[in-house]
Each structure stands twice: as C-alpha cells, then as structure tokens.
Design an enzyme around this catalytic site. Structure first.
Site, PDB file in Angstrom:
ATOM      1  N   GLY A   1       7.156   4.682   8.434  1.00 44.47           N
ATOM      2  CA  GLY A   1       6.595   6.114   8.843  1.00 44.47           C
ATOM      3  C   GLY A   1       6.250   5.920   9.975  1.00 44.47           C
ATOM      4  N   SER A   2       5.026   7.213   9.970  1.00 41.11           N
ATOM      5  CA  SER A   2       5.469   7.877  11.402  1.00 41.11           C
ATOM      6  C   SER A   2       5.698   6.857  12.822  1.00 41.11           C
ATOM      7  CB  SER A   2       4.011   7.996  11.971  1.00 41.11           C
ATOM      8  OG  SER A   2       3.172   7.342  11.972  1.00 41.11           O
ATOM      9  N   THR A   3       6.415   7.184  14.101  1.00 38.77           N
ATOM     10  CA  THR A   3       6.639   6.142  14.973  1.00 38.77           C
ATOM     11  C   THR A   3       5.403   6.274  16.075  1.00 38.77           C
ATOM     12  OG1 THR A   3       8.702   6.722  15.909  1.00 38.77           O
ATOM     13  CG2 THR A   3       7.379   6.396  17.520  1.00 38.77           C
ATOM     14  N   GLU A   4       3.955   6.619  15.443  1.00 38.17           N
ATOM     15  CA  GLU A   4       2.314   6.549  16.288  1.00 38.17           C
ATOM     16  C   GLU A   4       2.489   5.209  15.785  1.00 38.17           C
ATOM     17  OE1 GLU A   4       0.180  10.094  15.764  1.00 38.17           O
ATOM     18  OE2 GLU A   4      -1.152   9.063  16.226  1.00 38.17           O
TER      19      GLU A   4
ATOM     20  N   GLU B   1      10.195  15.247  15.671  1.00 40.34           N
ATOM     21  CA  GLU B   1      10.435  14.887  14.137  1.00 40.34           C
ATOM     22  C   GLU B   1       9.270  16.426  13.423  1.00 40.34           C
ATOM     23  OE1 GLU B   1       9.253  11.105  12.166  1.00 40.34           O
ATOM     24  OE2 GLU B   1      10.767  11.723  11.158  1.00 40.34           O
TER      25      GLU B   1
ATOM     26  N   CYS C   1      13.572  10.518   7.173  1.00 42.97           N
ATOM     27  CA  CYS C   1      13.383  10.081   8.532  1.00 42.97           C
ATOM     28  C   CYS C   1      15.004  10.325   9.028  1.00 42.97           C
ATOM     29  CB  CYS C   1      12.800   8.785   8.402  1.00 42.97           C
ATOM     30  SG  CYS C   1      13.578   7.784   7.296  1.00 42.97           S
TER      31      CYS C   1
ATOM     32  N   GLU D   1      10.797   1.163   9.883  1.00 38.64           N
ATOM     33  CA  GLU D   1      11.584   1.717   9.919  1.00 38.64           C
ATOM     34  C   GLU D   1      10.950   3.031  10.053  1.00 38.64           C
ATOM     35  OE1 GLU D   1      12.639   4.911   9.254  1.00 38.64           O
ATOM     36  OE2 GLU D   1      12.894   3.807   6.771  1.00 38.64           O
TER      37      GLU D   1
ATOM     38  N   LYS E   1       0.756  -1.696   0.388  1.00 40.42           N
ATOM     39  CA  LYS E   1      -0.074  -0.276   0.265  1.00 40.42           C
ATOM     40  C   LYS E   1       0.304   1.121   0.083  1.00 40.42           C
ATOM     41  CE  LYS E   1      -1.877   2.263   3.490  1.00 40.42           C
ATOM     42  NZ  LYS E   1      -2.222   3.547   2.576  1.00 40.42           N
TER      43      LYS E   1
ATOM     44  N   GLY F   1       3.962   3.287  13.959  1.00 39.10           N
ATOM     45  CA  GLY F   1       4.069   1.950  14.072  1.00 39.10           C
ATOM     46  C   GLY F   1       4.332   1.354  15.678  1.00 39.10           C
TER      47      GLY F   1
HETATM   48  P1  NDP Z   1       1.692   8.025   8.454  1.00 40.53           P
HETATM   49  O1  NDP Z   1       2.404   7.053   9.796  1.00 40.53           O
HETATM   50  O2  NDP Z   1       0.239   7.555   8.844  1.00 40.53           O
HETATM   51  O3  NDP Z   1       1.670   6.838   7.403  1.00 40.53           O
HETATM   52  C1  NDP Z   1       2.939   5.856   6.790  1.00 40.53           C
HETATM   53  C2  NDP Z   1       1.447   4.845   5.856  1.00 40.53           C
HETATM   54  O4  NDP Z   1       0.999   4.295   7.070  1.00 40.53           O
HETATM   55  C3  NDP Z   1       1.029   5.934   5.330  1.00 40.53           C
HETATM   56  O5  NDP Z   1       0.926   4.764   4.468  1.00 40.53           O
HETATM   57  C4  NDP Z   1      -0.258   5.899   5.846  1.00 40.53           C
HETATM   58  O6  NDP Z   1      -1.332   5.533   4.656  1.00 40.53           O
HETATM   59  C5  NDP Z   1      -0.673   4.325   6.861  1.00 40.53           C
HETATM   60  N1  NDP Z   1      -0.822   4.071   7.889  1.00 40.53           N
HETATM   61  C6  NDP Z   1      -1.428   4.895   8.662  1.00 40.53           C
HETATM   62  N2  NDP Z   1      -2.003   5.117   9.732  1.00 40.53           N
HETATM   63  C7  NDP Z   1      -2.065   2.937   9.568  1.00 40.53           C
HETATM   64  C8  NDP Z   1      -2.838   1.936  10.077  1.00 40.53           C
HETATM   65  N3  NDP Z   1      -3.326   2.811  11.584  1.00 40.53           N
HETATM   66  N4  NDP Z   1      -2.096   1.244  10.260  1.00 40.53           N
HETATM   67  C9  NDP Z   1      -1.276   0.988   9.232  1.00 40.53           C
HETATM   68  N5  NDP Z   1      -1.420   1.407   8.198  1.00 40.53           N
HETATM   69  C10 NDP Z   1      -1.445   2.634   8.085  1.00 40.53           C
HETATM   70  O7  NDP Z   1       2.264   9.553   8.637  1.00 40.53           O
HETATM   71  P2  NDP Z   1       1.543  10.476   8.304  1.00 40.53           P
HETATM   72  O8  NDP Z   1       1.840  10.847   6.829  1.00 40.53           O
HETATM   73  O9  NDP Z   1       0.416  10.617   8.595  1.00 40.53           O
HETATM   74  O10 NDP Z   1       3.228  11.539   9.254  1.00 40.53           O
HETATM   75  C11 NDP Z   1       2.973  12.547  10.120  1.00 40.53           C
HETATM   76  C12 NDP Z   1       4.361  12.096  10.258  1.00 40.53           C
HETATM   77  O11 NDP Z   1       5.106  10.583  10.596  1.00 40.53           O
HETATM   78  C13 NDP Z   1       5.499  13.010   9.561  1.00 40.53           C
HETATM   79  O12 NDP Z   1       5.265  14.099   9.545  1.00 40.53           O
HETATM   80  C14 NDP Z   1       6.116  12.203   9.996  1.00 40.53           C
HETATM   81  O13 NDP Z   1       7.572  12.925  11.005  1.00 40.53           O
HETATM   82  C15 NDP Z   1       6.011  10.940   9.882  1.00 40.53           C
HETATM   83  N6  NDP Z   1       6.311   9.865   9.477  1.00 40.53           N
HETATM   84  C16 NDP Z   1       7.707   9.600   9.587  1.00 40.53           C
HETATM   85  C17 NDP Z   1       7.993   9.042   7.955  1.00 40.53           C
HETATM   86  C18 NDP Z   1       9.306   8.068   7.614  1.00 40.53           C
HETATM   87  O14 NDP Z   1      10.004   7.806   7.202  1.00 40.53           O
HETATM   88  N7  NDP Z   1       9.989   8.266   9.179  1.00 40.53           N
HETATM   89  C19 NDP Z   1       7.638   8.802   6.611  1.00 40.53           C
HETATM   90  C20 NDP Z   1       5.817   9.573   6.788  1.00 40.53           C
HETATM   91  C21 NDP Z   1       5.193   9.722   7.853  1.00 40.53           C
HETATM   92  P3  NDP Z   1      -2.018   7.350   4.792  1.00 40.53           P
HETATM   93  O15 NDP Z   1      -0.537   7.344   3.849  1.00 40.53           O
HETATM   94  O16 NDP Z   1      -3.390   6.876   3.877  1.00 40.53           O
HETATM   95  O17 NDP Z   1      -1.673   7.738   6.092  1.00 40.53           O
END
Ligand code: NDP
Length: 497
Positions: free
Chosen positions: A247-250, A400, A303, A269, A195, A252
């Site tokens: 993606g985000s720590t939250e 972050e 990140c 990651e 996805k 994760g």
């Molecule tokens: P998210 O962690 O929400 O998104 C990463 C991926 O996970 C996206 O494909 C997202 O879908 C998907 N996702 C969202 N919620 C869930 C869930 N509950 N279960 C499974 N998958 C999910 O990051 P955001 O895009 O909301 O960004 C928020 C913050 O996260 C940023 O401001 C940044 O600080 C951090 N971030 C860190 C990254 C990194 O590489 N470490 C990358 C991106 C963000 P969808 O796109 O639809 O939300």
C-alpha cells in the site's frame, strides 16, 4: 469490368471505423446482497457493514462487513488454531496439492473472476482477463511447486513456518495481490488472516468459495473486510507472527513504527515513482508502446508505473509527438467492454487525489496535454494525461500520483539519466530503452530500483522477485525470495551438523 470490380463498386463504403461496443456479459458473476467475514471456513455475520460499489457507474454491488476488533481477533484465533491443530499435520506434498487445486479452480473460473475484478475495481476487462487472472493462477502454481522443496530452496537452513500471517492488500490488483500474499504463505506452512482494500473486497470474498471448492482445511485462510481500522487491528494483534503489507508509503511507515521492537516479522511493498528512460538509439515505436503500457496500464494505479519519462534530448520531439498521437487512439470507457484501454478510477477519493496533483502541475508551470475524449457522466474518470516542461522539483515529478498521468523530463548523457532517475525517495522499478546491451547492463548497475525492465515494461512473472529500495519498502515477493519472509530458520542446528 470484371465480376470482382463490379462487386466492389456495389459494396457499401465504410465511413465509420470506430469500434462497436463489445461488452463482456456480467451475468456470469452471481453476487450475494450481503457478505460476512470468512472465518474458520464459515461465513460469520458481521456486526457492521458498508456498501461496495462499481466505480465506473457508482452502482451499489453488495454490502460487506466492517470488521470490529472482536471479529479480527476471532479470525486470528481461527488461524492460530488451524496452524497448531490441523495445517501443521498436513505434509508438504499435500500442501502443494491444495495450492495446485486452487490454481486450477482459478483457471477454470477465470472469466467469472475477471468480470468481478473489473466490476468492483474499474479496470478494463482485457487487463483483468489477460493479466490479473492468469498471473494469480500462475502464482499458486508456482508456489505449489515449492511447498515440498523448501529444504532445497534453503539448503542447510532447516526452514520452518512462521505461524499466523496478517496480510493487508491494496485496491489496484485485488486478486493478484491476494495471490502474491496467500500462495507463498501456505507453501511455507503458515496460516493467514487477510484484509482486502475497503473499495475492492469482492474478489477476495468470492475467492472463499474457491477455498471451499479446493477443500482447504477450515481456518487456514481467513478473510476479514473493512477499512484501515481493520488493518490496524490485524497489525496490533498479539496472535499474528508476521505482517505483509502492500500500500502507501505513509501507512507502511505507520505499521513499521507500530511493530518496532516487537517480535513480528514485517515486509512492506510501498509506493514508487519509476523512471522510464528512453535513449536515442531505442526503437521509438516500440518505446512509445512501452511508455503507454508503463503509465496507462490499470489507469496508472500501479506501484511500479513508469510515471516519470526520461527522454534523451535529441529525440524529445519525435517521442512526444508519437506519444500524443498514440494517446488519441486509447479508448476510455466501460471497463467491461473488451475494446476499452483505460477504465475507471478506483474511487472518488483517488480521483480527487489525481485532480489535486494535476492542478499542482499546472500551477507550477508544466504544460498539460489530454487527448480529446468524452468522460462518462457517472462514475470516476480521468483522461490519460501527459505533462511536458516538467522540472524535477515539481510535485508531479516527485509524488506518486497513482493515476494515468505522465511527467516528461529530458537528459543528455547516460550519467545525467542515472542521476535524475535515482533522484527520488522511492526505488521500486525502472525501465531502460536502448539498442545496446552494454548500456542496459551499465544502467542496471547504477539504477537504484528493485526491478529494472529493458526494452519492455510492466512484465511480471511469479518466479521473479519483486520489491523495493528506500521508501518503496523492503522484502521481496515472488520467486524463491518471496518464500523467505514466511519462514524461520534453524541456522544453529544446521551449522552444528
Ligand atoms: P493505503 O496504504 O491506505 O491502503 C492499503 C491497505 O492498507 C488497504 O487495505 C487499507 O485499508 C489498509 N490500511 C489503511 N490504513 C491502515 C493502517 N493504519 N494500518 C493498517 N492497514 C491500513 O492506500 P490508499 O488506498 O489510501 O491509497 C493512497 C495512496 O497510496 C494512493 O494514492 C497511492 O499513491 C498509494 N498506494 C500505493 C499502492 C502500492 O501498491 N504501492 C497501493 C495502493 C495505494 P483501506 O482500503 O480501508 O484504506
């Protein structure tokens, strides 16, 4: 007067040295009006759709599917079927050939993909052209090499594929993150449901055409689009054997809670708040380039961005002065312009997050500097920003921001640098700038970060493992280490023999 002098006298004197626009042609990419999900090698008409836009202009680009639970299950079933009935019959050396083909096709179509990545994500074309695309192809080449050598990569451990991998990726490097996930999974003999992020689905959808061109068997890679709800469905799906998330720590942490006690393998990651440490013996002009590359590359949507600058006190003033001067030369604007250094912020939501954190920095007492630059009226933009007078307790030094915002702190001794650099819940990356090799090694032993760059920053290579400590996640991507999460091992058989 000589002839040359006469010619020089007649020549018009240039008064304006600013760059003329040099836009990359966008018609190399043909977009469909509407995309479905790519399941079992076919486009499946989605039940629901949303519109994906260009963040630099807010112009709609295409309608894409918002996958329902049934659509996710259909993709997982297709991946399971392919794993059991076709992909497992493909020999490792044949698997390598498919990966090699994908890499070659990405290289051949790199301009098209670079334009698409900049259109949908807002990143400058020179970055998508020179970083995202070459590295994406390099990942497929690299793992093509491992596909038939797994037993040498893990001697006496009898590696076998895990099965169906559910992969969820973010919006900052859409195609590159796809490559980081899909290449090792296929090399290990797994099948995939991936996805892309809600805001940047187009390069992953376009990649399905590469899969068809490479004649990858149907169902080996399935792409479903949608928002976080689609991610939740993939994580929960019974048919998935392994989850790989960036993606985000939250989010994760939420995934880790969901999978606790289940049989599914997991790699995360997550975020970072990296320290970029400049010692007083560093080559300053080079270090300033490294600072700029560390935090303004990809608008700071990285990140491992060097978002906390730690400068040795004795050189604080010249570093800040040089940095401000350099910032004034950064060109912000049209991501498709080849001269652009800083593109658009990926989404309205991300822009608001950056604005909120920057406001908190000012309220808490940090001093803000932004070079004079005109932000385009349409789209999502944020000027490159530097904060001085920052205390470690400020939110801009702890959280972050994921935007083009740098917080500068100082230190006196190497011990203090280490203490401040490690004073974070994250541990993804760090940078060290010094002339002394011994100091680099001394710092590297003490910095609690998965990747440490010395006298450079934000350099990536497919053969080098990448990943974090603490709240930056676990598991490694890249290198031989990046294969391991996609394999299971028959250790007992190995020890018996
Ligand atoms: P998210 O962690 O929400 O998104 C990463 C991926 O996970 C996206 O494909 C997202 O879908 C998907 N996702 C969202 N919620 C869930 C869930 N509950 N279960 C499974 N998958 C999910 O990051 P955001 O895009 O909301 O960004 C928020 C913050 O996260 C940023 O401001 C940044 O600080 C951090 N971030 C860190 C990254 C990194 O590489 N470490 C990358 C991106 C963000 P969808 O796109 O639809 O939300």
């Amino acid at each position: 007067m000589t002839e040359i002098q006469r010619k020089q006298e007649r020549a018009p004197v240039a008064k304006d040295w600013s760059y003329a626009p040099a836009p990359e042609a966008r018609d190399i990419v043909s977009l469909r009006e509407r995309y479905g999900h790519f399941i079992a090698g076919e486009w499946v008409e989605p039940a629901e759709t949303y519109t994906t836009i260009n963040p630099a202009s807010e112009e709609p680009l295409a309608d894409v599917g918002q996958a329902t639970p049934a659509e996710v299950q259909r993709a997982v079933a297709a991946a399971r079927d392919a794993f059991e009935n076709s992909w497992s019959d493909v020999s490792p050396s044949e698997r390598a050939k498919y990966l090699f083909r994908i890499a070659r096709i990405l290289q051949e179509r790199s301009r098209e993909f670079a334009v698409l990545e900049s259109l949908n994500g807002g990143k400058p074309i020179k970055e998508s052209r020179d970083v995202d695309l070459p590295l994406s192809a390099a990942h497929f080449f690299y793992y093509a090499g491992w596909a038939d050598k797994l037993e040498y990569a893990f001697p006496n451990r009898q590696p076998r594929p895990v099965g169906v991998a559910g992969q969820i990726i973010p919006w900052n490097f859409p195609l590159l993150m796809l490559a980081w996930k899909i290449a090792p999974a296929l090399a290990g003999g797994n099948t995939v449901v991936l996805k892309p992020a809600e805001t940047t689905p187009l390069s992953a959808l376009h990649f399905c055409d590469v899969l068809r061109q490479a004649e990858l068997p149907p169902g080996v890679v399935n792409i479903v689009t949608g928002d976080g709800r689609t991610g939740v469905e993939i994580v929960k799906s019974e048919g998935v054997d392994k989850i790989a998330f960036t993606g985000s720590t939250e989010v994760g942490k939420a995934i880790q809670r969901e999978l606790a006690g289940s049989r599914k393998k997991l790699t995360l990651e997550l975020g970072g708040k990296a320290a970029n440490v400049i010692f007083d013996d560093a080559a300053l002009d080079q270090a300033v380039e490294g600072i700029v590359n560390g935090i303004y590359f990809n608008q700071g949507h990285v990140c491992c961005a060097g978002s906390r600058l730690l400068v040795q006190e004795s050189i604080y003033e010249p570093v800040v002065e040089k940095l401000k001067r350099r910032l004034a030369t950064l060109r912000l604007g049209d991501p498709l312009d080849k001269n652009t250094d800083v593109g658009a912020i990926n989404s309205k939501q991300q822009l608001e997050k950056i604005q909120e954190l920057v406001a908190s920095g000012e309220e808490e007492g940090a001093e803000i500097y932004q070079p004079p630059c005109r932000l385009p009226e349409k789209g999502y933009w944020f000027a490159p920003t530097v904060f001085t007078n920052v205390a470690q307790s400020y939110r801009i030094a702890r959280e972050e921001i994921f935007g083009p915002v740098l917080s500068i702190l100082t230190f006196r001794t190497p011990e203090e640098a280490v203490e401040k650099a490690n004073n974070t819940p994250y541990g993804l990356s760090a940078g060290v700038w010094t002339e002394k090799g011994s100091r680099i090694l001394w710092m590297a032993q003490r910095l609690r970060a998965g990747v440490i760059w010395a006298n450079t920053y934000n350099r990536f290579d497919p053969s080098s493992p990448f990943g974090g400590y603490k709240e930056s996640g676990f598991g490694r991507e890249g290198g031989r280490h990046g294969l391991e999460p996609y394999l299971q091992f028959d250790e007992s058989a190995a020890s018996a023999s």
